[in-house]
Motif scaffolding. Structure first.
Motif, PDB file in Angstrom:
ATOM      1  N   GLU A 126       0.901  -1.157  -0.089  1.00 32.22           N
ATOM      2  CA  GLU A 126       0.117   0.014  -0.035  1.00 32.22           C
ATOM      3  C   GLU A 126       0.851   1.479   0.005  1.00 32.22           C
ATOM      4  OE1 GLU A 126      -2.309   1.817   3.559  1.00 32.22           O
ATOM      5  OE2 GLU A 126      -3.465   0.073   2.698  1.00 32.22           O
ATOM      6  N   ASP A 127       1.784   1.332   0.848  1.00 24.52           N
ATOM      7  CA  ASP A 127       2.942   2.623   0.916  1.00 24.52           C
ATOM      8  C   ASP A 127       3.709   2.634  -0.312  1.00 24.52           C
ATOM      9  OD1 ASP A 127       1.727   3.049   3.392  1.00 24.52           O
ATOM     10  OD2 ASP A 127       3.660   2.219   4.280  1.00 24.52           O
ATOM     11  N   PHE A 128       4.104   1.574  -0.846  1.00 24.73           N
ATOM     12  CA  PHE A 128       4.854   1.770  -2.050  1.00 24.73           C
ATOM     13  C   PHE A 128       4.098   2.150  -3.331  1.00 24.73           C
ATOM     14  CE2 PHE A 128       5.574  -0.440  -6.190  1.00 24.73           C
ATOM     15  CZ  PHE A 128       6.904   0.108  -6.276  1.00 24.73           C
ATOM     16  N   LEU A 129       2.898   1.626  -3.429  1.00 27.10           N
ATOM     17  CA  LEU A 129       1.954   1.774  -4.578  1.00 27.10           C
ATOM     18  C   LEU A 129       1.569   3.219  -4.404  1.00 27.10           C
ATOM     19  CD1 LEU A 129       0.283   1.513  -6.985  1.00 27.10           C
ATOM     20  CD2 LEU A 129      -1.651   0.778  -5.527  1.00 27.10           C
ATOM     21  N   VAL A 181      -6.231   9.901  -2.693  1.00 23.25           N
ATOM     22  CA  VAL A 181      -7.407  10.647  -3.481  1.00 23.25           C
ATOM     23  C   VAL A 181      -6.646  11.621  -4.270  1.00 23.25           C
ATOM     24  CG1 VAL A 181      -9.231  12.410  -2.885  1.00 23.25           C
ATOM     25  CG2 VAL A 181      -9.071  10.470  -1.429  1.00 23.25           C
ATOM     26  N   LEU A 182      -7.210  11.732  -5.430  1.00 19.44           N
ATOM     27  CA  LEU A 182      -6.613  12.678  -6.534  1.00 19.44           C
ATOM     28  C   LEU A 182      -7.625  13.879  -6.461  1.00 19.44           C
ATOM     29  CD1 LEU A 182      -4.672  13.147  -8.927  1.00 19.44           C
ATOM     30  CD2 LEU A 182      -6.248  12.218 -10.403  1.00 19.44           C
ATOM     31  N   ASP A 183      -7.309  15.180  -6.184  1.00 21.35           N
ATOM     32  CA  ASP A 183      -8.100  16.175  -6.161  1.00 21.35           C
ATOM     33  C   ASP A 183      -7.732  17.233  -7.072  1.00 21.35           C
ATOM     34  OD1 ASP A 183      -9.268  15.394  -3.662  1.00 21.35           O
ATOM     35  OD2 ASP A 183      -7.839  16.617  -2.334  1.00 21.35           O
ATOM     36  N   THR A 184      -8.725  18.070  -7.396  1.00 20.28           N
ATOM     37  CA  THR A 184      -8.639  19.160  -8.074  1.00 20.28           C
ATOM     38  C   THR A 184      -7.585  20.326  -7.369  1.00 20.28           C
ATOM     39  OG1 THR A 184     -10.604  20.238  -7.389  1.00 20.28           O
ATOM     40  CG2 THR A 184     -10.791  18.857  -9.256  1.00 20.28           C
ATOM     41  N   PRO A 185      -7.323  21.245  -7.826  1.00 18.97           N
ATOM     42  CA  PRO A 185      -6.576  22.206  -7.428  1.00 18.97           C
ATOM     43  C   PRO A 185      -7.339  22.969  -6.307  1.00 18.97           C
ATOM     44  CG  PRO A 185      -5.908  22.496  -9.713  1.00 18.97           C
ATOM     45  CD  PRO A 185      -7.105  21.600  -9.533  1.00 18.97           C
ATOM     46  N   ASP A 186      -8.636  23.007  -6.337  1.00 14.65           N
ATOM     47  CA  ASP A 186      -9.434  23.750  -5.315  1.00 14.65           C
ATOM     48  C   ASP A 186      -9.905  22.516  -4.171  1.00 14.65           C
ATOM     49  OD1 ASP A 186     -11.074  22.188  -6.646  1.00 14.65           O
ATOM     50  OD2 ASP A 186     -12.578  24.007  -6.944  1.00 14.65           O
ATOM     51  N   GLY A 187      -9.096  21.377  -4.286  1.00 12.70           N
ATOM     52  CA  GLY A 187      -9.714  20.324  -3.086  1.00 12.70           C
ATOM     53  C   GLY A 187     -10.725  19.474  -3.379  1.00 12.70           C
ATOM     54  N   ARG A 188     -11.365  19.734  -4.638  1.00 16.00           N
ATOM     55  CA  ARG A 188     -12.564  18.616  -4.811  1.00 16.00           C
ATOM     56  C   ARG A 188     -11.827  17.365  -5.241  1.00 16.00           C
ATOM     57  NH1 ARG A 188     -15.180  19.769  -8.994  1.00 16.00           N
ATOM     58  NH2 ARG A 188     -13.989  21.310  -9.755  1.00 16.00           N
ATOM     59  N   PRO A 189     -12.588  16.160  -4.704  1.00 15.16           N
ATOM     60  CA  PRO A 189     -12.022  14.841  -5.207  1.00 15.16           C
ATOM     61  C   PRO A 189     -12.361  14.687  -6.430  1.00 15.16           C
ATOM     62  CG  PRO A 189     -13.361  14.835  -3.163  1.00 15.16           C
ATOM     63  CD  PRO A 189     -13.312  16.134  -3.371  1.00 15.16           C
ATOM     64  N   LEU A 190     -11.664  13.941  -7.367  1.00 18.36           N
ATOM     65  CA  LEU A 190     -11.748  13.616  -8.784  1.00 18.36           C
ATOM     66  C   LEU A 190     -11.938  11.915  -8.574  1.00 18.36           C
ATOM     67  CD1 LEU A 190      -9.410  15.762 -10.635  1.00 18.36           C
ATOM     68  CD2 LEU A 190     -11.814  16.054 -10.570  1.00 18.36           C
ATOM     69  N   THR A 191     -11.120  11.496  -7.924  1.00 18.48           N
ATOM     70  CA  THR A 191     -11.074   9.741  -8.094  1.00 18.48           C
ATOM     71  C   THR A 191     -10.356   9.142  -6.663  1.00 18.48           C
ATOM     72  OG1 THR A 191     -10.571   7.893  -9.481  1.00 18.48           O
ATOM     73  CG2 THR A 191      -8.974   9.387  -9.565  1.00 18.48           C
ATOM     74  N   VAL A 192     -10.525   8.054  -6.300  1.00 23.27           N
ATOM     75  CA  VAL A 192      -9.674   7.557  -5.491  1.00 23.27           C
ATOM     76  C   VAL A 192      -8.913   6.156  -5.821  1.00 23.27           C
ATOM     77  CG1 VAL A 192     -10.992   8.287  -3.625  1.00 23.27           C
ATOM     78  CG2 VAL A 192     -11.598   6.161  -4.541  1.00 23.27           C
ATOM     79  N   VAL A 193      -8.127   5.632  -5.197  1.00 20.84           N
ATOM     80  CA  VAL A 193      -7.209   4.553  -5.663  1.00 20.84           C
ATOM     81  C   VAL A 193      -7.082   3.793  -4.188  1.00 20.84           C
ATOM     82  CG1 VAL A 193      -5.151   3.662  -6.343  1.00 20.84           C
ATOM     83  CG2 VAL A 193      -6.117   5.452  -7.574  1.00 20.84           C
ATOM     84  N   ASP A 194      -7.423   2.379  -4.175  1.00 21.60           N
ATOM     85  CA  ASP A 194      -7.202   1.689  -3.040  1.00 21.60           C
ATOM     86  C   ASP A 194      -6.541   0.591  -3.294  1.00 21.60           C
ATOM     87  OD1 ASP A 194      -8.229   1.724  -0.210  1.00 21.60           O
ATOM     88  OD2 ASP A 194      -9.053  -0.156  -0.829  1.00 21.60           O
ATOM     89  N   ALA A 195      -5.372   0.140  -2.644  1.00 20.24           N
ATOM     90  CA  ALA A 195      -4.330  -0.791  -2.840  1.00 20.24           C
ATOM     91  C   ALA A 195      -4.729  -1.911  -1.967  1.00 20.24           C
ATOM     92  CB  ALA A 195      -3.001  -0.225  -2.458  1.00 20.24           C
TER      93      ALA A 195
END
Length: 190
Positions: free
Chosen positions: A52-55, A92-106
């Motif tokens: 998880e940490d590596f990915l 969590v991948l966010d827009t520059p204003d802090g809104r979440p766009l997508t998540v990744v779970d390992a």
């Protein structure tokens, strides 16, 4: 044989770290015995946490040039309005204003996808209003996209890394995943 070091007052703060490093380099570890001796013969790691940490760190580095904000183990989100059930997605991948766009779970798992993994990521998507999320496993399985019944706009991409690959190939897999996340995010934002 590891390089020799001598404990002194100058390296007092590093005694524990140097001792552990010496054990690792010798291929040994601590094991509690009956309290009178320490037997050293192995090292135990929580591989799910290592994966998880590596990915997450490698993927965050690969995503940064695209200009997005990446948050690891993001604790800002909750499943409920009362904020009693905290969510903690791996990335969590966010827009520059802090809104979440997508998540990744390992997930350090192989074989069939456990339903609870899909439910967990579905909860992230529901609470954050996302259209797409990624489950990344530690296996050689092929990528598959789950289109959610009753919410066809919502997709969960199940993919994997081949951890038996040499480091440069593993890095290429992560770079490819980052490109896919960026491309998919741009598509779903449009």
């Amino acid at each position: 044989m590891p390089p020799a070091w001598t404990p002194s007052r100058l390296n007092t703060h590093y005694h524990s770290a140097l001792g552990i490093a010496e054990l690792v380099l010798r291929g040994a570890s601590y094991e509690l015995d009956d309290g009178t001796a320490v037997r050293v013969d192995g090292l135990m790691l929580e591989m799910w946490r290592v994966f998880e940490d590596f990915l997450c760190v490698a993927l965050a580095e690969a995503l940064r040039p695209a200009g997005y904000t990446v948050r690891l183990q993001d604790r800002r989100h909750h499943l409920d309005h009362a904020r009693r059930v905290r969510l903690r997605p791996d990335l969590v991948l966010d827009t520059p204003d802090g809104r979440p766009l997508t998540v990744v779970d390992a997930k350090y798992k192989t074989g069939e996808t456990p339903q609870e993994d899909l439910y967990q990521v579905l909860a992230y998507c529901t609470a954050m209003g996302l259209n797409r999320a990624y489950l990344v496993y530690a296996s050689k399985s092929e990528s598959h996209t789950h289109v959610i019944t009753g919410a066809e706009h919502l997709q969960i991409v199940e993919t994997a890394l081949d951890l038996t690959s040499p480091p440069e190939e593993l890095r290429a897999q992560i770079t490819g995943l980052a490109r896919r996340v960026v491309a998919d995010t741009a598509h779903f934002r449009a």
